[in-house]
Design a protein around this motif. Sequence first.
Motif, PDB file in Angstrom:
ATOM      1  N   LEU A  92       0.802  -1.204  -0.010  1.00 62.20           N
ATOM      2  CA  LEU A  92       0.180  -0.054  -0.047  1.00 62.20           C
ATOM      3  C   LEU A  92       0.997   1.080   0.014  1.00 62.20           C
ATOM      4  O   LEU A  92       1.983   1.412   0.296  1.00 62.20           O
ATOM      5  CB  LEU A  92      -0.755   0.053   1.112  1.00 62.20           C
ATOM      6  N   ASP A 110       1.852   5.013   1.097  1.00 63.15           N
ATOM      7  CA  ASP A 110       1.687   5.886   2.454  1.00 63.15           C
ATOM      8  C   ASP A 110       1.460   7.144   1.969  1.00 63.15           C
ATOM      9  O   ASP A 110       1.112   8.020   2.930  1.00 63.15           O
ATOM     10  CB  ASP A 110       2.895   5.726   3.328  1.00 63.15           C
ATOM     11  N   LEU A 123      -3.574  -5.607   5.750  1.00 63.25           N
ATOM     12  CA  LEU A 123      -2.646  -4.193   5.509  1.00 63.25           C
ATOM     13  C   LEU A 123      -1.223  -4.705   6.031  1.00 63.25           C
ATOM     14  O   LEU A 123      -0.165  -4.080   5.569  1.00 63.25           O
ATOM     15  CB  LEU A 123      -3.051  -3.386   6.734  1.00 63.25           C
ATOM     16  N   SER A 154      -3.691  -6.671  -0.760  1.00 66.49           N
ATOM     17  CA  SER A 154      -3.881  -5.464  -0.222  1.00 66.49           C
ATOM     18  C   SER A 154      -4.316  -4.373  -1.326  1.00 66.49           C
ATOM     19  O   SER A 154      -4.520  -3.268  -0.975  1.00 66.49           O
ATOM     20  CB  SER A 154      -2.324  -5.036   0.403  1.00 66.49           C
ATOM     21  N   THR A 192      -9.861  -1.823   0.392  1.00 66.64           N
ATOM     22  CA  THR A 192      -8.746  -1.623   1.358  1.00 66.64           C
ATOM     23  C   THR A 192      -7.847  -0.368   1.103  1.00 66.64           C
ATOM     24  O   THR A 192      -7.592   0.286   1.882  1.00 66.64           O
ATOM     25  CB  THR A 192      -7.753  -3.231   1.228  1.00 66.64           C
ATOM     26  N   TRP A 238      -7.441   2.887   3.373  1.00 66.20           N
ATOM     27  CA  TRP A 238      -6.139   3.367   3.717  1.00 66.20           C
ATOM     28  C   TRP A 238      -6.055   4.604   3.451  1.00 66.20           C
ATOM     29  O   TRP A 238      -5.369   5.405   4.267  1.00 66.20           O
ATOM     30  CB  TRP A 238      -5.292   2.408   3.157  1.00 66.20           C
TER      31      TRP A 238
END
Length: 242
Positions: free
Chosen positions: A52, A54, A95, A225, A230, A234
Amino acid sequence: MAPRPLGPLVLALGGATAVLGSVLFFLWKVYCGRERRWDSSEAWWGAEPARLLDWAPEEEEEETEEEPSLEQLEQREVLVLGLDGSGKTTFLRVLSGKPPLDGHVPTWGFNSVRLPTRNFEVDLLEIGGSQNLRFYWKEFVNEVDVLVFMVDSADRLRLHWARQELHRLLDKDPDLPVIVVANKQDLSGAMSVLELQRELGLQAINNHREVFLLAASISPEGSNSNEPGTVQIWKLLLQLLS
């Protein structure tokens, strides 16, 4: 969003389950507060390499200052709640890049994941959703920055219980941002997002409160992910915590 100051937890816990809950929460706080070495090949402690982002690619800017060390990063805390079987543990495992569990394994205590990002660390704490543990949920609400509430979109029989627990949490802290996840949208018989918005009574919530309802299909089989729900959860978390 500035991190909330963490005051002492006042838990009126009785019996063996309550004592275990207190000990596990204390250990979680100690674990998250310890100084650790940072391995740039990992996205968070003891996890697989990150999948993922950031931060969103379009928001990335050329770095003009030295990136802060891990010890300098501020801490954000996210509480992940929902009835048992709603997908909380699977969400945390997705995650953290961990493999799926074999079958449904209820959480009898706590699960936690730490995800460092560019400017802060995100600690996600999941508390079990069985009936005997829901009593303690409200004791943690005032200690976190965002609440993620998972709902099994196909569990029509227990939806009224999910609604009841959600509104208890909303009443406990009127300022806490909340992300309601309409999970398991891929199952037959799953309620739509509009249905869940109505059945959970979200349209009646004060307009000044930050409440979001997102659809997801977070599956324990072949956890991914990059599942759109998802990723969306996030990214929204990062926006709320920034």
